[in-house]
Motif scaffolding. Structure first.
Motif, PDB file in Angstrom:
ATOM      1  N   ASP A 101      15.894  -0.189  35.342  1.00  0.00           N
ATOM      2  CA  ASP A 101      15.017  -1.087  35.793  1.00  0.00           C
ATOM      3  C   ASP A 101      13.861  -1.400  34.894  1.00  0.00           C
ATOM      4  N   ARG A 102      13.558  -0.333  33.903  1.00  0.00           N
ATOM      5  CA  ARG A 102      12.700  -0.625  33.239  1.00  0.00           C
ATOM      6  C   ARG A 102      13.214  -1.818  32.093  1.00  0.00           C
ATOM      7  N   VAL A 103      14.343  -1.424  31.757  1.00  0.00           N
ATOM      8  CA  VAL A 103      14.868  -2.617  30.704  1.00  0.00           C
ATOM      9  C   VAL A 103      15.118  -3.808  31.541  1.00  0.00           C
ATOM     10  N   ARG A 104      15.441  -4.034  32.839  1.00  0.00           N
ATOM     11  CA  ARG A 104      15.488  -5.261  33.285  1.00  0.00           C
ATOM     12  C   ARG A 104      14.224  -5.923  33.245  1.00  0.00           C
ATOM     13  N   ALA A 105      13.309  -5.052  33.543  1.00  0.00           N
ATOM     14  CA  ALA A 105      11.820  -5.839  33.684  1.00  0.00           C
ATOM     15  C   ALA A 105      11.329  -6.337  32.434  1.00  0.00           C
ATOM     16  N   ALA A 106      11.551  -6.085  31.402  1.00  0.00           N
ATOM     17  CA  ALA A 106      11.403  -6.491  29.811  1.00  0.00           C
ATOM     18  C   ALA A 106      11.838  -8.056  29.680  1.00  0.00           C
ATOM     19  N   ARG A 107      12.889  -8.285  30.679  1.00  0.00           N
ATOM     20  CA  ARG A 107      13.398  -9.596  30.165  1.00  0.00           C
ATOM     21  C   ARG A 107      13.877  -9.884  28.716  1.00  0.00           C
ATOM     22  N   HIS A 108      14.580  -9.104  28.321  1.00  0.00           N
ATOM     23  CA  HIS A 108      15.303  -9.225  26.843  1.00  0.00           C
ATOM     24  C   HIS A 108      16.006 -10.579  26.842  1.00  0.00           C
ATOM     25  N   ARG A 109      16.230 -11.095  25.671  1.00  0.00           N
ATOM     26  CA  ARG A 109      16.841 -12.145  25.575  1.00  0.00           C
ATOM     27  C   ARG A 109      18.171 -12.303  24.629  1.00  0.00           C
ATOM     28  N   ALA A 110      19.116 -13.194  24.967  1.00  0.00           N
ATOM     29  CA  ALA A 110      20.205 -13.345  23.985  1.00  0.00           C
ATOM     30  C   ALA A 110      20.282 -14.872  23.978  1.00  0.00           C
ATOM     31  N   GLU A 111      19.973 -15.063  22.343  1.00  0.00           N
ATOM     32  CA  GLU A 111      19.908 -16.556  21.993  1.00  0.00           C
ATOM     33  C   GLU A 111      21.410 -17.007  21.757  1.00  0.00           C
ATOM     34  N   HIS A 112      21.760 -18.432  22.256  1.00  0.00           N
ATOM     35  CA  HIS A 112      22.907 -18.937  22.098  1.00  0.00           C
ATOM     36  C   HIS A 112      24.164 -18.181  22.989  1.00  0.00           C
ATOM     37  N   ALA A 113      24.634 -17.177  22.928  1.00  0.00           N
ATOM     38  CA  ALA A 113      25.314 -16.430  23.807  1.00  0.00           C
ATOM     39  C   ALA A 113      26.492 -17.378  24.047  1.00  0.00           C
ATOM     40  N   GLU A 114      27.420 -17.725  23.037  1.00  0.00           N
ATOM     41  CA  GLU A 114      28.264 -18.735  23.291  1.00  0.00           C
ATOM     42  C   GLU A 114      29.709 -18.254  23.841  1.00  0.00           C
ATOM     43  N   MET A 115      30.194 -17.299  23.171  1.00  0.00           N
ATOM     44  CA  MET A 115      31.486 -16.795  23.331  1.00  0.00           C
ATOM     45  C   MET A 115      31.455 -15.800  24.270  1.00  0.00           C
ATOM     46  N   LEU A 116      31.763 -15.954  25.672  1.00  0.00           N
ATOM     47  CA  LEU A 116      31.375 -15.070  26.790  1.00  0.00           C
ATOM     48  C   LEU A 116      32.723 -15.069  27.396  1.00  0.00           C
ATOM     49  N   THR A 117      32.967 -13.778  28.316  1.00  0.00           N
ATOM     50  CA  THR A 117      33.957 -13.492  28.966  1.00  0.00           C
ATOM     51  C   THR A 117      33.366 -13.075  30.490  1.00  0.00           C
ATOM     52  N   PRO A 118      34.286 -13.310  31.435  1.00  0.00           N
ATOM     53  CA  PRO A 118      33.563 -12.666  32.889  1.00  0.00           C
ATOM     54  C   PRO A 118      33.222 -11.260  32.579  1.00  0.00           C
ATOM     55  N   ALA A 119      33.661 -10.295  31.732  1.00  0.00           N
ATOM     56  CA  ALA A 119      32.999  -9.080  31.720  1.00  0.00           C
ATOM     57  C   ALA A 119      31.730  -8.883  31.167  1.00  0.00           C
ATOM     58  N   THR A 120      31.381  -9.842  30.127  1.00  0.00           N
ATOM     59  CA  THR A 120      30.304  -9.849  29.182  1.00  0.00           C
ATOM     60  C   THR A 120      28.997 -10.812  30.128  1.00  0.00           C
ATOM     61  N   ILE A 121      29.596 -11.986  31.020  1.00  0.00           N
ATOM     62  CA  ILE A 121      28.823 -12.470  31.750  1.00  0.00           C
ATOM     63  C   ILE A 121      28.093 -11.317  32.966  1.00  0.00           C
ATOM     64  N   ALA A 122      28.989 -10.600  33.667  1.00  0.00           N
ATOM     65  CA  ALA A 122      28.506  -9.813  34.316  1.00  0.00           C
ATOM     66  C   ALA A 122      27.698  -8.546  33.841  1.00  0.00           C
ATOM     67  N   ALA A 123      27.809  -8.291  32.459  1.00  0.00           N
ATOM     68  CA  ALA A 123      26.906  -7.493  31.811  1.00  0.00           C
ATOM     69  C   ALA A 123      25.502  -7.874  31.545  1.00  0.00           C
ATOM     70  N   LEU A 124      25.549  -9.232  31.245  1.00  0.00           N
ATOM     71  CA  LEU A 124      24.044  -9.848  31.117  1.00  0.00           C
ATOM     72  C   LEU A 124      23.341  -9.999  32.441  1.00  0.00           C
ATOM     73  N   ALA A 125      24.130 -10.167  33.506  1.00  0.00           N
ATOM     74  CA  ALA A 125      23.306 -10.343  34.854  1.00  0.00           C
ATOM     75  C   ALA A 125      22.965  -8.901  35.211  1.00  0.00           C
ATOM     76  N   ASP A 126      23.748  -7.957  34.872  1.00  0.00           N
ATOM     77  CA  ASP A 126      23.447  -6.488  35.343  1.00  0.00           C
ATOM     78  C   ASP A 126      22.067  -6.026  34.628  1.00  0.00           C
ATOM     79  N   LEU A 127      22.162  -6.202  33.454  1.00  0.00           N
ATOM     80  CA  LEU A 127      20.991  -5.886  32.345  1.00  0.00           C
ATOM     81  C   LEU A 127      19.916  -6.664  32.294  1.00  0.00           C
ATOM     82  N   GLY A 128      19.643  -7.681  33.400  1.00  0.00           N
ATOM     83  CA  GLY A 128      18.676  -8.722  33.075  1.00  0.00           C
ATOM     84  C   GLY A 128      18.244  -9.454  32.000  1.00  0.00           C
ATOM     85  N   ILE A 129      19.223  -9.619  31.126  1.00  0.00           N
ATOM     86  CA  ILE A 129      19.017 -10.307  30.064  1.00  0.00           C
ATOM     87  C   ILE A 129      18.944 -11.952  30.200  1.00  0.00           C
TER      88      ILE A 129
END
Length: 548
Positions: free
Chosen positions: A354-382
């Protein structure tokens, strides 16, 4: 336009269309100082006319929240706007001719700077050699970044400007007659930028801010760092943005920290940045063969370059989270994105998700994604800070992505629809000067992605380029036209307003008044993009289109 230190007054805008969730049929808006006070219909606007300092007849113009470009390099953008731009070079000979003409026209420049060459588009696919550059420049120092800014070609005289303590030929990424990458490129870039005078730098930054304002952009996220632009460049830009009317600048400083007590954290704050983020490189770029992949490139026998380990990423995210700052990483290749996700997850296991999600960390560009990495970005609030114009420039079955990755892998890039469906927050930008500042063009690129399944609606793309950018800087109240929100807005001249969805089976249609769905300009490829008439930041007009 002179800097007006007085508090902004009150204004009634009427006789147009106001894009607002508060009232989908609004034709008028009242601004009181730096805040939106009221939004409603033309008839109700009569009651405000006598109580405001100014009444603006919109003559049918569209009023929208102003854009936020979530990833820019202001000085480099200004230099491209005012200097040697090789994006239009047709081939190697054309590029060399342009270099010679520019050198002849600027005899007083200590260093010649240029940007935008892309040998992948030229017949033969060859970058200029150092000997060719030496001849074309007349033997002067010359630094030319590739279109993606992750490699550069330079002259022999430019190499001599690298400080003597740095033996550039011994650095990773050095080649005696090919583009410089990695540490060698960073050393050459620092030497080239160090040769700029303070006035050259300031004029380049001023050119960027003025150009952004003319496009309806009210906020720019400057992605600075020690290997990108330097401390003086960032502080000078923030100072300029504070002194002169124009877009606000939100600064990010790309330097890794190991703990909350690290001097990097103190430096970020002292510089006036809001995060140790932006182009903190987890990898490089696809065009320069430095994006880090799980499988080798289709046109090179390697998997690119990794700049940060998962442990380093975890340390940095934990340090920023504890310090109350945003962390963020440049990550393009699938292996780099995996490393970022694993590092952020390790930090979340240490500090709590919850603390990490609240910080709203960022991924710049994030071009080569898979369903698993997309789900992880959502879960971590990135937050995914993405650049749809990349697909315009390099997508498609015949584009650079396909050359580097093969057609099938290339078709998976930049999956905006899947990101939104998973709940990943999107912020749109340009990475200017990699691609141009062009907010409506960026919205169009997301809505008409070359790969149909990755398309999102114009409305979703517009929201990501306005409210999404402000949310990415943790300003949830901004980027939307509702009473109480900051008065950051723009006026546009455009054609009919329509609702556009990313489904080829359904045609664009004009907004049905009974639907309660506000429309946006028709951005179908080939149509004329809206023209900005006025840009307002915090209630102050920072751009007004001259009468034609």
């Amino acid at each position: 336009m002179p800097n007006d230190e007085r508090a902004p007054g009150s204004v009634l805008l009427r006789g147009g269309t106001v894009y607002s969730p508060a009232d989908p049929f609004a034709t008028a808006m009242v601004v009181d100082g730096s805040t939106i006070a009221w939004i409603g219909s033309e008839g109700a606007a009569d009651g405000f006319a006598d109580g405001v300092d100014e009444v603006v007849d919109l003559h049918g113009a569209l009023v929208t929240p102003a854009f936020t470009d979530a990833h820019v390099h202001a000085t480099a953008t200004g230099l491209a706007l005012t200097g040697l731009d090789l994006a239009g070079a047709l081939d190697l000979a054309d590029a060399l001719a342009r270099i010679t003409a520019y050198a002849d026209a600027h005899p007083g420049h200590r260093v010649l700077l240029g940007h935008g060459w892309d040998s992948a588009r030229w017949p033969g696919g060859r970058a200029p050699s150092r000997a060719e550059l030496d001849t074309a420049s007349g033997g002067r120092p010359l630094y030319l970044t590739r279109a993606d800014m992750h490699s550069a070609v330079v002259t022999t005289a430019l190499l001599r400007l690298v400080p003597g303590a740095t033996r550039i030929e011994e650095l990773p990424g050095y080649h005696p007659d090919a583009p410089l990458t990695r540490d060698a490129h960073h050393a050459a870039r620092r030497a080239a930028h160090a040769a700029l005078t303070p006035e050259q730098r300031r004029e380049a930054q001023r050119a960027t801010l003025r150009h952004a304002a003319s496009l309806g952009i009210a906020s720019l996220h400057e992605c600075a760092g020690p290997d990108i632009s330097g401390e003086e460049d960032l502080t000078g830009l923030l100072r300029l943005a504070g002194e002169e009317p124009g877009p606000r600048v939100v600064g990010y400083w790309a330097e890794a920290a190991t703990s909350a007590a690290d001097k990097v954290i103190e430096r970020v704050r002292d510089l006036g940045a809001v995060g140790a983020a932006g182009d903190l490189f987890a990898d490089g770029s696809l065009g320069s063969h430095t994006a880090c992949l799980h499988q080798p490139y289709a046109d090179a026998p390697h998997t690119g370059t990794s700049y940060l380990t998962e442990a380093q990423i975890a340390e940095h995210v934990a340090a920023c989270t504890e310090a109350g700052l945003q962390a963020g990483f440049h990550a393009i290749g699938d292996a780099a994105i995996t490393a970022v996700i694993n590092g952020v997850r390790a930090a979340a296991e240490r500090l709590g998700i919850d603390r990490v999600r609240a910080a709203r960390h960022r991924a710049e560009h994030a071009e080569m994604l898979t369903p698993a990495t997309i789900a992880a970005l959502a879960d971590l609030g990135i937050i995914a800070s993405v650049q749809p114009a990349f697909d315009v420039a390099w997508g498609g079955d015949d584009g650079m992505y396909a050359q580097r990755l093969g057609v099938e892998r290339a078709r998976t890039l930049n999956p905006y629809a899947a990101l939104l469906k998973a709940g990943v927050p999107l912020a749109l930008g340009s990475d200017s000067p990699v691609t141009a500042l062009d907010p409506w063009g960026t919205v169009r690129a997301a809505a008409f992605h070359r790969t149909p399944e990755h398309r999102i609606s114009v409305r979703a793309a517009f929201t990501a380029h306005t409210r999404g950018g402000r949310r990415a800087e943790r300003r949830d109240e901004a980027g939307v036209l509702v009473p109480g929100a900051p008065a950051d807005y723009a006026l546009f001249s455009c054609g009919d307003l329509v609702v556009q969805i990313p489904d080829e089976r359904v045609a664009n249609w004009s907004t049905d008044p009974r639907s309660g769905t506000p429309g946006l300009p028709d951005l179908t490829p080939g149509t004329e993009l809206p023209r900005c008439l006025r840009t307002v930041v915090g209630g102050r007009t920072v751009y007004e289109r001259p009468n034609e």
